[in-house]
Design a protein around this motif. Structure first.
Motif, PDB file in Angstrom:
ATOM      1  N   LEU A 167      -3.780  16.841   4.943  1.00 16.96           N
ATOM      2  CA  LEU A 167      -5.518  16.509   4.979  1.00 16.96           C
ATOM      3  C   LEU A 167      -5.674  16.503   6.365  1.00 16.96           C
ATOM      4  CD1 LEU A 167      -6.043  15.262   2.094  1.00 16.96           C
ATOM      5  CD2 LEU A 167      -6.918  16.893   2.319  1.00 16.96           C
ATOM      6  N   LYS A 168      -6.358  17.618   7.667  1.00 20.89           N
ATOM      7  CA  LYS A 168      -6.852  17.331   9.050  1.00 20.89           C
ATOM      8  C   LYS A 168      -7.900  16.678   9.560  1.00 20.89           C
ATOM      9  CE  LYS A 168      -1.920  18.160   9.843  1.00 20.89           C
ATOM     10  NZ  LYS A 168      -1.047  17.424   9.817  1.00 20.89           N
ATOM     11  N   GLU A 169      -8.755  17.109   8.821  1.00 22.80           N
ATOM     12  CA  GLU A 169     -10.383  16.819   9.551  1.00 22.80           C
ATOM     13  C   GLU A 169     -10.365  15.667   8.645  1.00 22.80           C
ATOM     14  OE1 GLU A 169     -12.713  20.647  10.049  1.00 22.80           O
ATOM     15  OE2 GLU A 169     -11.186  21.125   8.328  1.00 22.80           O
ATOM     16  N   ILE A 170     -10.904  14.649   9.396  1.00 24.20           N
ATOM     17  CA  ILE A 170     -11.307  13.494   9.013  1.00 24.20           C
ATOM     18  C   ILE A 170     -12.100  13.238  10.283  1.00 24.20           C
ATOM     19  CG2 ILE A 170      -8.696  12.735   8.659  1.00 24.20           C
ATOM     20  CD1 ILE A 170      -8.638  10.600  10.959  1.00 24.20           C
ATOM     21  N   ILE A 171     -13.158  11.653   9.448  1.00 22.81           N
ATOM     22  CA  ILE A 171     -14.710  11.371   9.461  1.00 22.81           C
ATOM     23  C   ILE A 171     -13.798   9.912  10.197  1.00 22.81           C
ATOM     24  CG2 ILE A 171     -16.388  10.859   9.471  1.00 22.81           C
ATOM     25  CD1 ILE A 171     -16.619  13.349   7.003  1.00 22.81           C
ATOM     26  N   VAL A 172     -14.282   9.166  11.072  1.00 23.86           N
ATOM     27  CA  VAL A 172     -13.368   7.719  10.991  1.00 23.86           C
ATOM     28  C   VAL A 172     -15.490   6.756  11.024  1.00 23.86           C
ATOM     29  CG1 VAL A 172     -13.095   6.065  12.450  1.00 23.86           C
ATOM     30  CG2 VAL A 172     -12.144   8.340  12.198  1.00 23.86           C
ATOM     31  N   ILE A 217      -0.513   9.232   3.541  1.00 22.99           N
ATOM     32  CA  ILE A 217      -0.731   9.969   3.001  1.00 22.99           C
ATOM     33  C   ILE A 217      -1.718  11.573   2.675  1.00 22.99           C
ATOM     34  CG2 ILE A 217      -1.891  10.029   0.318  1.00 22.99           C
ATOM     35  CD1 ILE A 217      -0.793   7.876  -0.179  1.00 22.99           C
ATOM     36  N   ILE A 218      -2.697  11.494   3.731  1.00 23.61           N
ATOM     37  CA  ILE A 218      -3.515  12.113   3.690  1.00 23.61           C
ATOM     38  C   ILE A 218      -2.593  13.447   4.668  1.00 23.61           C
ATOM     39  CG2 ILE A 218      -5.647  11.006   3.202  1.00 23.61           C
ATOM     40  CD1 ILE A 218      -6.880  11.024   6.167  1.00 23.61           C
ATOM     41  N   ASN A 219      -2.014  12.778   5.717  1.00 22.41           N
ATOM     42  CA  ASN A 219      -1.372  13.575   6.608  1.00 22.41           C
ATOM     43  C   ASN A 219      -0.016  13.612   5.529  1.00 22.41           C
ATOM     44  OD1 ASN A 219      -0.547  14.229   8.969  1.00 22.41           O
ATOM     45  ND2 ASN A 219       1.459  13.172   8.949  1.00 22.41           N
ATOM     46  N   LEU A 220       0.711  13.754   4.337  1.00 23.73           N
ATOM     47  CA  LEU A 220       1.228  14.214   4.195  1.00 23.73           C
ATOM     48  C   LEU A 220       0.685  15.499   3.014  1.00 23.73           C
ATOM     49  CD1 LEU A 220       3.661  11.250   2.382  1.00 23.73           C
ATOM     50  CD2 LEU A 220       4.318  12.454   4.772  1.00 23.73           C
ATOM     51  N   LEU A 221      -0.434  15.532   2.910  1.00 15.96           N
ATOM     52  CA  LEU A 221      -1.571  16.128   1.768  1.00 15.96           C
ATOM     53  C   LEU A 221      -1.215  17.591   2.942  1.00 15.96           C
ATOM     54  CD1 LEU A 221      -2.597  14.023  -0.480  1.00 15.96           C
ATOM     55  CD2 LEU A 221      -1.022  15.431  -1.525  1.00 15.96           C
ATOM     56  N   GLN A 228      -4.382   8.979  16.897  1.00  9.61           N
ATOM     57  CA  GLN A 228      -2.823  10.072  17.922  1.00  9.61           C
ATOM     58  C   GLN A 228      -1.866  10.401  17.472  1.00  9.61           C
ATOM     59  OE1 GLN A 228      -3.723   8.709  22.223  1.00  9.61           O
ATOM     60  NE2 GLN A 228      -5.660   9.271  22.382  1.00  9.61           N
ATOM     61  N   ASN A 229      -1.084   9.297  16.545  1.00  9.19           N
ATOM     62  CA  ASN A 229       0.254   9.609  16.430  1.00  9.19           C
ATOM     63  C   ASN A 229       0.084  10.606  15.933  1.00  9.19           C
ATOM     64  OD1 ASN A 229       1.506   7.445  17.894  1.00  9.19           O
ATOM     65  ND2 ASN A 229       0.256   5.809  16.585  1.00  9.19           N
ATOM     66  N   PHE A 230      -0.829  11.129  14.584  1.00  3.88           N
ATOM     67  CA  PHE A 230      -1.056  12.582  13.126  1.00  3.88           C
ATOM     68  C   PHE A 230      -1.578  13.218  14.056  1.00  3.88           C
ATOM     69  CE2 PHE A 230      -0.996   7.757  12.045  1.00  3.88           C
ATOM     70  CZ  PHE A 230       0.408   8.121  10.586  1.00  3.88           C
ATOM     71  N   ASP A 231      -1.157  14.222  13.450  1.00  4.86           N
ATOM     72  CA  ASP A 231      -2.405  15.378  14.238  1.00  4.86           C
ATOM     73  C   ASP A 231      -3.478  15.712  13.234  1.00  4.86           C
ATOM     74  OD1 ASP A 231      -2.564  18.388  14.852  1.00  4.86           O
ATOM     75  OD2 ASP A 231      -1.149  19.298  13.161  1.00  4.86           O
ATOM     76  N   PHE A 232      -4.499  14.971  13.627  1.00  6.55           N
ATOM     77  CA  PHE A 232      -5.795  14.781  12.662  1.00  6.55           C
ATOM     78  C   PHE A 232      -6.388  15.706  14.124  1.00  6.55           C
ATOM     79  CE2 PHE A 232      -4.528  11.273  10.168  1.00  6.55           C
ATOM     80  CZ  PHE A 232      -4.428  12.111   8.714  1.00  6.55           C
TER      81      PHE A 232
END
Length: 609
Positions: free
Chosen positions: A106-111, A100-104, A136-140
């Motif tokens: 939202l690219k910058e994430i904190i793990v 969902i965050i990828n669809l929206l 790695q499967n997402f453009d984060f």
């Protein structure tokens, strides 16, 4: 003070709410149901400050049946804090939240890996590698990865330090203020208060705002940001706005508050979309749309397909107006399943042929605004308003004008903010030529032509008038234009024409503006002629829009006095028996009788003294 919004994401029971409590002491699960079930049900909002830095947290539920609440919160995020427990790792709702965050966009994430006290150091390292490999499967863009335990104060303090190293909001300033309402309440003695995230531009106390769904104007009485009264709320501030003269029943979750005149509502929008893996969007099927804090069921109509697509373009049709802007992200769900994410390409619906609409969407998808303008001009041959570009293209007026100036075969009216296809100029020219060809005595100004061609701006009309003057068809006399073949001053002729017309119309004279339009003369010219005739007593002004030939008025006065002589009085009823005129004329003539010294008004009747 700098503001950023960090939203949580992750599987149920992975410690999102407990982590927020450890960071700032805020207890997110406050309702009885949340306490009884031990899960977060709705969004909760809190903050953490250090000096001039403020971090707002939006904590979202992780349960699969509450993803709709998670989505409503995610639209306000600057950064996503992906919370994954060390002992369980990536679980189904972790994946759905990530998708969902990828669809929206939202690219910058904190793990943040929680519950590190439940695993060994080796297991923690393996879990970290597993998480990073999956992401790695997402453009984060992963800002950092941190492992914590709520029982280890050092790990929490280390996370705080890392969070405060993030200084900037990811949201861009836009052309106008927007605010999706995510909560509405009415504290005793305060009035209606709404909360949400400030988008677009800041808002200030006493500023006028507009609630789109109820079409109601309001004003900001007070602003609170994290329970503190402030004079303004900037982009990415979580704000509570106290609204003036708004009943709590007139506003609800999902409503959009903005500035009046910037956004129009339409029952349809066009989007580009891309489905999640192994999902498809079906044509002519009902889905739930999420945009901002708004959730609404609507029908999806695919382009170029009557079955299903994994990606492409679609029109979304609703049973109520949608208030959206170009570039906004949307989510479509069916039941408890997230199907796809989309981008709003066309928030303003125009009547267009399908192939033309497809070309428009392809241009908008590439942000090729010049091509988009050209397609829209095919549907708006009588002018495309640049003023709508803030909603249509998320462009300022200056940016929109700049794009328009690079187009071929258009006229750009920078003052009125309208683009015209240059071919439309011929329509104006033919219209003017026809007037002056049919009526040699036509005497019109730019303004009077604009009254007849309301779609054409005065600047565009002037371009045509200048060309007709250069071609020798018209000559200019002050602000007026007359037939170039007539050299003499024909004002006197026009006086005689108007006087003769009023004489022929007798006791039912036409309103002045109708006469001017029939004679193709400018309104000021016509007014000056009537003033001249009035000063010579050749016509009499009875009302602001009734001028009568003096002979006709004298005749009418004589007749009215005869009625009084015969019947003892005159009033509306017996006057109408003699003259089948409209009330407007009858009342006007009766009122005129009051000017005579031998007439007296008694209630509704006029009698002789």
């Amino acid at each position: 003070m700098s503001n950023i919004i960090i939203g949580t994401a992750g599987h149920i029971d992975h410690g999102k709410t407990a982590l927020i409590r450890a960071l700032n002491g805020f207890e997110g699960d406050t309702t009885n149901e949340e306490k009884q079930r031990g899960i977060t049900i709705d969004l909760s909002f809190s903050n953490l400050s250090l000096g001039q830095q403020n971090i707002a947290f939006i904590d979202v539920p992780g349960h699969e049946k509450l993803v709709k609440n998670m989505i409503a919160g995610a639209f306000g995020f600057d950064y996503v804090m992906l919370v994954i427990s060390a002992n369980e790792g990536i679980k189904p709702q972790t994946i759905e939240h990530i998708e969902i965050i990828n669809l929206l966009g939202l690219k910058e994430i904190i793990v943040v890996i929680t519950k590190k006290d439940l695993v060994t150091t080796e297991e923690l390292e393996l879990k970290k590698e597993e998480i990073l490999e999956f992401l790695q499967n997402f453009d984060f863009e992963i800002k950092f990865i941190s492992a914590v335990s709520i029982y280890d104060e050092n790990s929490i303090n280390k996370l705080k330090t890392l969070l405060f190293s993030i200084k900037n909001s990811t949201k861009q300033e836009e052309n106008f203020f927007r605010f999706y309402v995510d909560r509405v309440f009415s504290p005793k003695g305060i009035g209606t208060v709404v909360t949400g995230t400030v988008l677009g531009k800041k808002c200030e106390i006493d500023e006028k705002l507009f609630i789109c769904q109820s079409q109601k104007e309001t004003r900001i009485k007070n602003i609170q940001v994290h329970n503190l009264n402030v004079l303004e709320a900037n982009i990415s501030s979580r704000a509570a706005l106290n609204l003036q003269n708004v009943n709590i029943t007139a506003i609800q979750k999902g409503d959009l508050i903005t500035k009046k005149g910037h956004i129009r509502g339409f029952d349809g929008i066009d989007i580009s979309f891309k489905c999640l893996k192994n999902k498809k969007l079906n044509h002519n099927q009902t889905y739930t749309l999420f945009v901002g804090a708004k959730k609404i069921d609507l029908k999806v109509l695919l382009f170029d397909c009557i079955t299903s697509l994994e990606e492409g373009y679609a029109t979304l049709k609703a049973n109520e107006p949608l208030y959206t802007v170009f570039g906004e992200k949307v989510i479509l769900r069916s039941g408890n399943e997230t199907i796809c994410g989309g981008v709003i390409l066309n928030p303003v619906i125009d009547p267009m042929k399908k192939n033309q609409k497809k070309r428009l969407l392809e241009a908008l998808d590439k942000k090729d605004f010049i091509s988009a303008y050209n397609e829209l001009l095919e549907a708006h041959k009588k002018g495309l308003g640049i003023i709508s570009s803030t909603q249509r293209f998320a462009l300022s007026h200056d940016e929109a004008i700049s794009f328009a100036k690079n187009m071929q075969n258009v006229f750009v009216d920078e003052k009125e903010l309208v683009i015209y296809p240059l071919c439309t100029k011929d329509e104006i020219k033919d219209f003017i030529k026809e007037i002056y060809t049919k009526n040699s005595y036509a005497l019109l100004s730019n303004a009077s032509i604009n009254l007849r061609l309301k779609w054409a701006s005065t600047a565009f009309i002037q371009l045509v008038l200048d060309e007709l003057e250069n071609e020798g068809f018209l000559t200019k006399d002050g602000s007026l234009y007359k037939n170039a073949n007539i050299k003499e001053d024909f004002t006197k002729d026009l006086e005689n024409i108007i006087l003769q017309r009023l004489k022929e119309e007798d006791i039912t004279p036409t309103a002045p503006y109708n006469i001017y339009d029939d004679l193709d003369i400018d309104r000021k010219v016509g007014d000056d002629i009537l003033k001249s005739l009035t000063s010579k007593k050749q016509i009499i002004r009875l009302q602001h829009n009734i001028f009568i030939h003096f002979e006709s008025l004298n005749k009418m006065v004589k007749i009215m006095k005869e009625i009084i002589k015969e019947e003892g009085f005159i009033e509306l009823s017996n006057f109408k028996e003699k003259f089948d005129l409209s009330r407007k004329y009858l009342i006007t003539y009766l009122d005129y009788l009051d000017n005579f010294s031998d007439i007296k008004k008694v209630e509704t009747k006029r009698i002789f003294l």
